[in-house]
Scaffold this motif. Structure first.
Motif, PDB file in Angstrom:
ATOM      1  N   LEU A  41       0.807  -1.232   0.000  1.00  0.00           N
ATOM      2  CA  LEU A  41       0.000   0.000   0.000  1.00  0.00           C
ATOM      3  C   LEU A  41       0.839   1.281   0.000  1.00  0.00           C
ATOM      4  CD1 LEU A  41      -3.105  -0.730   2.269  1.00  0.00           C
ATOM      5  CD2 LEU A  41      -3.117   0.023  -0.108  1.00  0.00           C
ATOM      6  N   PRO A  42       1.870   1.390   0.856  1.00  0.00           N
ATOM      7  CA  PRO A  42       2.659   2.636   0.829  1.00  0.00           C
ATOM      8  C   PRO A  42       3.264   2.912  -0.545  1.00  0.00           C
ATOM      9  CG  PRO A  42       3.157   1.374   2.804  1.00  0.00           C
ATOM     10  CD  PRO A  42       2.321   0.488   1.925  1.00  0.00           C
ATOM     11  N   GLU A  43       3.775   1.852  -1.185  1.00  0.00           N
ATOM     12  CA  GLU A  43       4.368   2.010  -2.518  1.00  0.00           C
ATOM     13  C   GLU A  43       3.294   2.367  -3.544  1.00  0.00           C
ATOM     14  OE1 GLU A  43       7.421   2.446  -5.050  1.00  0.00           O
ATOM     15  OE2 GLU A  43       7.648   1.904  -2.937  1.00  0.00           O
ATOM     16  N   GLU A  44       2.128   1.743  -3.415  1.00  0.00           N
ATOM     17  CA  GLU A  44       1.027   2.040  -4.340  1.00  0.00           C
ATOM     18  C   GLU A  44       0.576   3.490  -4.188  1.00  0.00           C
ATOM     19  OE1 GLU A  44      -2.106  -0.757  -3.749  1.00  0.00           O
ATOM     20  OE2 GLU A  44      -0.877  -2.487  -4.255  1.00  0.00           O
ATOM     21  N   VAL A  45       0.528   3.978  -2.950  1.00  0.00           N
ATOM     22  CA  VAL A  45       0.131   5.370  -2.707  1.00  0.00           C
ATOM     23  C   VAL A  45       1.146   6.319  -3.333  1.00  0.00           C
ATOM     24  CG1 VAL A  45      -0.096   7.154  -0.908  1.00  0.00           C
ATOM     25  CG2 VAL A  45      -1.225   4.939  -0.622  1.00  0.00           C
ATOM     26  N   ARG A  46       2.449   6.025  -3.135  1.00  0.00           N
ATOM     27  CA  ARG A  46       3.487   6.879  -3.720  1.00  0.00           C
ATOM     28  C   ARG A  46       3.413   6.867  -5.246  1.00  0.00           C
ATOM     29  NH1 ARG A  46       6.538   5.033   0.769  1.00  0.00           N
ATOM     30  NH2 ARG A  46       7.259   3.215  -0.384  1.00  0.00           N
ATOM     31  N   ASP A  47       3.196   5.686  -5.819  1.00  0.00           N
ATOM     32  CA  ASP A  47       3.099   5.584  -7.288  1.00  0.00           C
ATOM     33  C   ASP A  47       1.906   6.386  -7.819  1.00  0.00           C
ATOM     34  OD1 ASP A  47       5.319   4.000  -7.414  1.00  0.00           O
ATOM     35  OD2 ASP A  47       4.229   2.098  -7.552  1.00  0.00           O
ATOM     36  N   LEU A  48       0.782   6.291  -7.106  1.00  0.00           N
ATOM     37  CA  LEU A  48      -0.410   7.041  -7.520  1.00  0.00           C
ATOM     38  C   LEU A  48      -0.181   8.545  -7.412  1.00  0.00           C
ATOM     39  CD1 LEU A  48      -3.278   4.875  -5.993  1.00  0.00           C
ATOM     40  CD2 LEU A  48      -3.088   5.549  -8.395  1.00  0.00           C
ATOM     41  N   GLU A  49       0.471   8.961  -6.326  1.00  0.00           N
ATOM     42  CA  GLU A  49       0.762  10.389  -6.151  1.00  0.00           C
ATOM     43  C   GLU A  49       1.667  10.896  -7.275  1.00  0.00           C
ATOM     44  OE1 GLU A  49       0.457  10.693  -1.258  1.00  0.00           O
ATOM     45  OE2 GLU A  49       2.377  10.319  -2.222  1.00  0.00           O
ATOM     46  N   ASP A  50       2.680  10.097  -7.627  1.00  0.00           N
ATOM     47  CA  ASP A  50       3.580  10.477  -8.728  1.00  0.00           C
ATOM     48  C   ASP A  50       2.824  10.528 -10.054  1.00  0.00           C
ATOM     49  OD1 ASP A  50       5.693  10.621  -6.982  1.00  0.00           O
ATOM     50  OD2 ASP A  50       6.490   8.632  -7.458  1.00  0.00           O
ATOM     51  N   ASN A  51       1.933   9.545 -10.246  1.00  0.00           N
ATOM     52  CA  ASN A  51       1.156   9.478 -11.482  1.00  0.00           C
ATOM     53  C   ASN A  51       0.230  10.693 -11.611  1.00  0.00           C
ATOM     54  OD1 ASN A  51      -1.623   8.127 -12.866  1.00  0.00           O
ATOM     55  ND2 ASN A  51       0.310   7.675 -13.881  1.00  0.00           N
ATOM     56  N   ILE A  52      -0.410  11.054 -10.506  1.00  0.00           N
ATOM     57  CA  ILE A  52      -1.319  12.209 -10.491  1.00  0.00           C
ATOM     58  C   ILE A  52      -0.546  13.506 -10.739  1.00  0.00           C
ATOM     59  CG2 ILE A  52      -2.750  13.632  -8.950  1.00  0.00           C
ATOM     60  CD1 ILE A  52      -3.791  10.947  -7.773  1.00  0.00           C
ATOM     61  N   GLU A  53       0.609  13.619 -10.122  1.00  0.00           N
ATOM     62  CA  GLU A  53       1.444  14.810 -10.339  1.00  0.00           C
ATOM     63  C   GLU A  53       1.849  14.903 -11.814  1.00  0.00           C
ATOM     64  OE1 GLU A  53       5.661  16.781  -8.779  1.00  0.00           O
ATOM     65  OE2 GLU A  53       4.834  14.999  -7.789  1.00  0.00           O
ATOM     66  N   GLY A  54       2.186  13.749 -12.405  1.00  0.00           N
ATOM     67  CA  GLY A  54       2.546  13.725 -13.825  1.00  0.00           C
ATOM     68  C   GLY A  54       1.383  14.136 -14.717  1.00  0.00           C
ATOM     69  N   LEU A  55       0.175  13.705 -14.364  1.00  0.00           N
ATOM     70  CA  LEU A  55      -1.012  14.077 -15.138  1.00  0.00           C
ATOM     71  C   LEU A  55      -1.292  15.578 -15.040  1.00  0.00           C
ATOM     72  CD1 LEU A  55      -3.337  11.048 -14.303  1.00  0.00           C
ATOM     73  CD2 LEU A  55      -2.529  11.688 -16.583  1.00  0.00           C
ATOM     74  N   HIS A  56      -1.121  16.132 -13.838  1.00  0.00           N
ATOM     75  CA  HIS A  56      -1.299  17.580 -13.671  1.00  0.00           C
ATOM     76  C   HIS A  56      -0.290  18.347 -14.528  1.00  0.00           C
ATOM     77  CE1 HIS A  56      -4.438  17.968 -10.718  1.00  0.00           C
ATOM     78  NE2 HIS A  56      -3.860  17.122  -9.889  1.00  0.00           N
ATOM     79  N   THR A  57       0.941  17.859 -14.533  1.00  0.00           N
ATOM     80  CA  THR A  57       1.989  18.497 -15.349  1.00  0.00           C
ATOM     81  C   THR A  57       1.627  18.425 -16.830  1.00  0.00           C
ATOM     82  OG1 THR A  57       3.688  17.891 -13.730  1.00  0.00           O
ATOM     83  CG2 THR A  57       4.447  18.460 -15.938  1.00  0.00           C
ATOM     84  N   ARG A  58       1.082  17.267 -17.253  1.00  0.00           N
ATOM     85  CA  ARG A  58       0.698  17.092 -18.658  1.00  0.00           C
ATOM     86  C   ARG A  58      -0.439  18.050 -19.034  1.00  0.00           C
ATOM     87  NH1 ARG A  58      -1.132  11.203 -20.298  1.00  0.00           N
ATOM     88  NH2 ARG A  58       0.832  10.772 -19.198  1.00  0.00           N
ATOM     89  N   VAL A  59      -1.429  18.164 -18.148  1.00  0.00           N
ATOM     90  CA  VAL A  59      -2.558  19.063 -18.412  1.00  0.00           C
ATOM     91  C   VAL A  59      -2.080  20.509 -18.512  1.00  0.00           C
ATOM     92  CG1 VAL A  59      -4.655  20.046 -17.416  1.00  0.00           C
ATOM     93  CG2 VAL A  59      -4.334  17.573 -17.423  1.00  0.00           C
ATOM     94  N   ASP A  60      -1.198  20.918 -17.578  1.00  0.00           N
ATOM     95  CA  ASP A  60      -0.654  22.284 -17.611  1.00  0.00           C
ATOM     96  C   ASP A  60       0.113  22.529 -18.905  1.00  0.00           C
ATOM     97  OD1 ASP A  60      -1.734  22.791 -15.138  1.00  0.00           O
ATOM     98  OD2 ASP A  60       0.119  22.406 -14.027  1.00  0.00           O
ATOM     99  N   LYS A  61       0.845  21.514 -19.366  1.00  0.00           N
ATOM    100  CA  LYS A  61       1.607  21.636 -20.608  1.00  0.00           C
ATOM    101  C   LYS A  61       0.660  21.810 -21.797  1.00  0.00           C
ATOM    102  CE  LYS A  61       5.099  19.099 -23.326  1.00  0.00           C
ATOM    103  NZ  LYS A  61       4.309  18.667 -24.466  1.00  0.00           N
ATOM    104  N   PHE A  62      -0.403  21.008 -21.828  1.00  0.00           N
ATOM    105  CA  PHE A  62      -1.399  21.131 -22.905  1.00  0.00           C
ATOM    106  C   PHE A  62      -2.024  22.519 -22.915  1.00  0.00           C
ATOM    107  CE2 PHE A  62      -2.204  16.293 -22.766  1.00  0.00           C
ATOM    108  CZ  PHE A  62      -1.255  16.083 -23.750  1.00  0.00           C
TER     109      PHE A  62
END
Length: 257
Positions: A41-62
């Motif tokens: 779970l801790p690793e899954e939470v960190r992976d999800l947080e990183d994934n969400i941050e990456g998606l926010h960065t992608r949206v801002d770039k678009f």
């Protein structure tokens, strides 16, 4: 501090150190068990947080790219207005031409400006298509973000529940482990931590089981077993490198071992 540590190393017998080392191993194994309960779970939470941050960065770039395309489109519209104004001027001048040469020059300028308008319109249409595509990408990313945020909230809730159930036990065990460390000489403690880190099951200290190493299960010669039982020195398995102790020191009877 170093002098005090050396004095402690000299006053504590090998048997005391081994006993403390095995007790430390037992405590750390219990901490490992708690971590296992938490699972991934801790690793899954960190992976999800990183994934969400990456998606926010992608949206801002678009969004930044869309703004750039809109500026380019506005520039092309301005070019069209200027070209149309030029064409209007040239057409007025056509009424006052004095010869064929002037007529041809003005006609070519009108033709050139017309082509510039067509090129700008083509670019505007291209920018519009790119904007539509990027808006579609943003919509897809935001939909994924919504899903990921729901999953993250659920994973965090699960993790918080597990952590709240085990936090006090883990803190108590970590305190016990910290209190035990001064009973072990620095060199042996460092070696133990290194062995434990490299061991698949996290065991740095094992006791003899059925005449074999409790870590790798390779057979231990009788002479070596005798040396281990004498508690005169710290002995490691020649196969896996784990520190070995006899079952009595671990509080295990021969039958259980």
């Amino acid at each position: 501090m170093a002098i005090e540590q050396n004095k402690n190393d000299q006053t504590l017998s090998v048997e005391q150190r081994l006993r403390a080392l095995y007790e430390l191993q037992t405590i750390l194994s219990e901490i490992d068990r708690i971590k296992t309960i938490r699972g991934e779970l801790p690793e899954e939470v960190r992976d999800l947080e990183d994934n969400i941050e990456g998606l926010h960065t992608r949206v801002d770039k678009f969004k930044a790219e869309i703004e750039d395309l809109r500026l380019k489109s506005a520039k092309e519209k301005n070019n069209i207005e200027q070209a149309q104004a030029q064409i209007a001027t040239y057409k007025q001048q056509l009424d006052n031409v004095r010869n064929n040469r002037e007529f041809d020059l003005l006609s070519k300028e009108i033709e050139y400006q017309t082509l510039e308008i067509q090129l700008s319109e083509k670019r505007i249409n291209q920018y519009a298509r790119e904007i539509d595509n990027k808006n579609a990408d943003i919509a897809a990313a935001e939909e994924t973000l919504t899903d990921r945020n729901h999953i993250l909230a659920d994973k965090r809730r699960q993790l918080e529940e597990i952590v709240s159930e085990t936090k006090k036990d883990e803190e108590r065990l970590r305190l016990q482990a910290k209190e035990l460390e001064p009973q072990i000489d620095a060199r042996t403690l460092t070696a133990f931590k290194r062995i434990r880190k490299n061991a698949r099951n996290g065991l740095g200290v094992v006791y003899i089981q059925r005449n074999a190493c409790g870590g790798c299960f390779n057979r231990i010669p009788p002479q070596k077993q005798m040396e281990i039982k004498m508690h005169k020195k710290i002995i490691v398995c020649e196969y896996c490198g784990r520190i070995m102790i006899d079952p009595d020191l671990a509080g295990v009877t021969e039958g259980e071992a």
